[in-house]
Design an enzyme around this catalytic site. Structure first.
Site, short mmCIF file in Angstrom:
data_model
loop_
_atom_site.label_atom_id
_atom_site.label_comp_id
_atom_site.label_asym_id
_atom_site.label_seq_id
_atom_site.Cartn_x
_atom_site.Cartn_y
_atom_site.Cartn_z
N GLY A 43 29.79 14.99 7.64
CA GLY A 43 30.18 15.86 6.52
C GLY A 43 30.63 15.17 5.25
O GLY A 43 30.49 15.72 4.16
N GLU A 98 37.24 12.00 4.44
CA GLU A 98 36.89 13.10 5.36
C GLU A 98 36.43 14.30 4.53
O GLU A 98 36.87 14.48 3.39
CB GLU A 98 38.14 13.43 6.20
CG GLU A 98 38.07 14.66 7.06
CD GLU A 98 37.10 14.56 8.24
OE1 GLU A 98 35.96 14.14 8.01
OE2 GLU A 98 37.48 14.94 9.36
N ASP A 99 35.56 15.12 5.11
CA ASP A 99 35.09 16.31 4.37
C ASP A 99 36.18 17.38 4.29
O ASP A 99 36.49 17.89 3.22
CB ASP A 99 33.80 16.87 4.99
CG ASP A 99 33.90 17.19 6.49
OD1 ASP A 99 34.96 16.92 7.11
OD2 ASP A 99 32.91 17.69 7.05
N ASP A 102 41.31 20.56 9.03
CA ASP A 102 41.53 21.93 9.49
C ASP A 102 42.76 21.92 10.41
O ASP A 102 43.90 22.01 9.95
CB ASP A 102 40.25 22.39 10.19
CG ASP A 102 40.27 23.82 10.64
OD1 ASP A 102 41.21 24.54 10.30
OD2 ASP A 102 39.33 24.25 11.33
N LYS A 130 42.54 22.65 4.70
CA LYS A 130 42.97 23.99 5.14
C LYS A 130 44.37 23.84 5.71
O LYS A 130 44.56 23.82 6.93
CB LYS A 130 42.04 24.51 6.24
CG LYS A 130 40.68 24.95 5.79
CD LYS A 130 39.94 25.54 7.01
CE LYS A 130 38.51 25.81 6.71
NZ LYS A 130 37.73 26.12 7.94
N PHE A 151 35.05 29.69 6.62
CA PHE A 151 34.22 28.55 6.97
C PHE A 151 33.37 28.19 5.76
O PHE A 151 32.65 29.02 5.22
CB PHE A 151 33.33 28.90 8.18
CG PHE A 151 32.78 27.67 8.83
CD1 PHE A 151 33.55 26.95 9.73
CD2 PHE A 151 31.51 27.21 8.52
CE1 PHE A 151 33.05 25.79 10.32
CE2 PHE A 151 31.00 26.06 9.11
CZ PHE A 151 31.78 25.35 10.01
N ASP A 158 28.22 21.44 6.74
CA ASP A 158 27.14 22.23 7.32
C ASP A 158 27.64 23.44 8.10
O ASP A 158 28.83 23.55 8.43
CB ASP A 158 26.33 21.38 8.31
CG ASP A 158 27.09 21.18 9.63
OD1 ASP A 158 28.28 20.81 9.58
OD2 ASP A 158 26.50 21.43 10.69
N ARG A 164 23.93 21.46 4.13
CA ARG A 164 24.61 20.23 3.67
C ARG A 164 24.16 19.81 2.27
O ARG A 164 24.90 19.21 1.52
CB ARG A 164 24.28 19.06 4.61
CG ARG A 164 24.98 19.10 5.93
CD ARG A 164 24.88 17.73 6.59
NE ARG A 164 25.07 17.77 8.03
CZ ARG A 164 26.25 17.80 8.65
NH1 ARG A 164 27.35 17.79 7.95
NH2 ARG A 164 26.32 17.84 9.95
P1 5GP Z 1 40.09 19.36 12.54
O1 5GP Z 1 40.10 18.33 13.62
O2 5GP Z 1 41.01 19.03 11.38
O3 5GP Z 1 40.35 20.73 13.09
O4 5GP Z 1 38.61 19.49 12.07
C1 5GP Z 1 38.02 18.71 11.12
C2 5GP Z 1 36.52 18.87 11.21
O5 5GP Z 1 36.14 20.22 11.51
C3 5GP Z 1 35.88 18.57 9.89
O6 5GP Z 1 35.55 17.22 9.76
C4 5GP Z 1 34.65 19.45 9.91
O7 5GP Z 1 33.60 18.75 10.55
C5 5GP Z 1 35.02 20.61 10.76
N1 5GP Z 1 35.38 21.80 9.96
C6 5GP Z 1 36.59 22.38 9.87
N2 5GP Z 1 36.55 23.44 9.05
C7 5GP Z 1 35.28 23.49 8.58
C8 5GP Z 1 34.61 24.36 7.66
O8 5GP Z 1 35.15 25.31 7.08
N3 5GP Z 1 33.30 24.09 7.41
C9 5GP Z 1 32.63 23.07 8.01
N4 5GP Z 1 31.34 22.90 7.69
N5 5GP Z 1 33.24 22.22 8.90
C10 5GP Z 1 34.54 22.45 9.18
#
Ligand code: 5GP
Length: 174
Positions: A43, A98-99, A102, A130, A151, A158, A164
C-alpha cells in the site's frame, strides 16, 4: 461484479501539497543522518515514491511486507511478516513509511521487530491515520491526514487489489 460506489475524500492536488509539507519536515529532522526509509508493501509504494522525491536529503530505501488484511476489508487481527528488509539497520535512523494505521497492530509489531536490530532511531510516517480505531496505543511521528472511519482506496491503497493506481483517495460507500 459491479464497480463499487466510492466518493473522493482527498484530491491529488491536496495530497501533493500535504506530502510536500511532510517531506520538508522530514528533510529538516534528518539533516546529516544515515537514513533508511522502509516502505511497507504494497500500500505505501506510491506515497513513499512521492515522499522521497520531495525530500531534499539522501536516503537508502528498503521494503517489508506484512499480512494483516485479507482480500477484503476485514482485519484478521493478527500480523505476520511475509518479507523482511535486507538492509543492515544497526546504528541507523529508520523511517517506516506506511499507507494507513488502523488498529495499530501492524505498526506495533513492525517497530518491535525492527527495534531488536538496534537502529539508532525508529519513526513512523503514515499517509493516513484512523486514530479512533486503535486496538493498541500507537502514535505515528508524521501523518498525512487523519480520518474517522470508512474503507479508503486509491494512491496505493486497494480493495481486493483494485484501485491502487487511482491518483486521488476515495472512501468506499456501502
Ligand atoms: P492495522 O494493523 O493498523 O489495523 O492495519 C494496517 C493495515 O490495514 C494497512 O497497512 C492497510 O493495509 C490496511 N487497512 C486499514 N484500513 C484500511 C483502509 O481503509 N483501506 C485500505 N485499503 N487498507 C486498510
Amino acid at each position: 461484479m459491479n464497480e463499487m460506489s466510492k466518493e473522493i475524500i482527498f484530491s491529488r492536488a491536496v495530497i501533493q501539497k500535504r506530502v510536500q509539507e511532510i517531506a520538508d519536515q522530514i528533510s529538516k529532522d534528518y539533516v546529516g543522518s544515515d537514513l533508511v526509509v522502509v516502505g511497507i508493501l504494497r500500500g505505501a509504494f506510491i506515497f513513499m515514491a512521492d515522499l522521497i522525491r520531495m525530500m531534499n536529503i539522501p536516503c537508502k530505501v528498503d521494503f517489508a511486507r506484512v499480512a494483516s488484511y485479507g482480500a477484503g476489508a476485514e482485519s484478521f487481527g493478527k500480523v505476520v511478516m511475509t518479507k523482511d528488509i535486507e538492509t543492515s539497520i544497526r546504528g541507523r535512523d529508520i523511517l517506516i513509511v506506511e499507507d494507513i494505521i488502523d488498529t495499530g497492530l501492524t505498526m506495533q509489531y513492525l517497530t518491535g521487530w525492527l527495534s531488536e536490530r538496534n537502529p539508532r532511531s525508529i519513526k513512523v510516517c503514515a499517509f493516513l491515520d484512523k486514530r479512533k480505531k486503535r486496538k493498541v496505543s500507537f502514535h505515528a511521528d508524521y501523518v498525512g491526514f487523519t480520518i474517522d472511519d470508512g474503507f479508503v482506496v486509491g494512491y496505493g491503497l486497494d480493495f481486493d487489489e483494485k484501485y491502487r493506481f487511482l491518483p486521488d483517495v476515495y472512501v468506499i460507500k456501502q
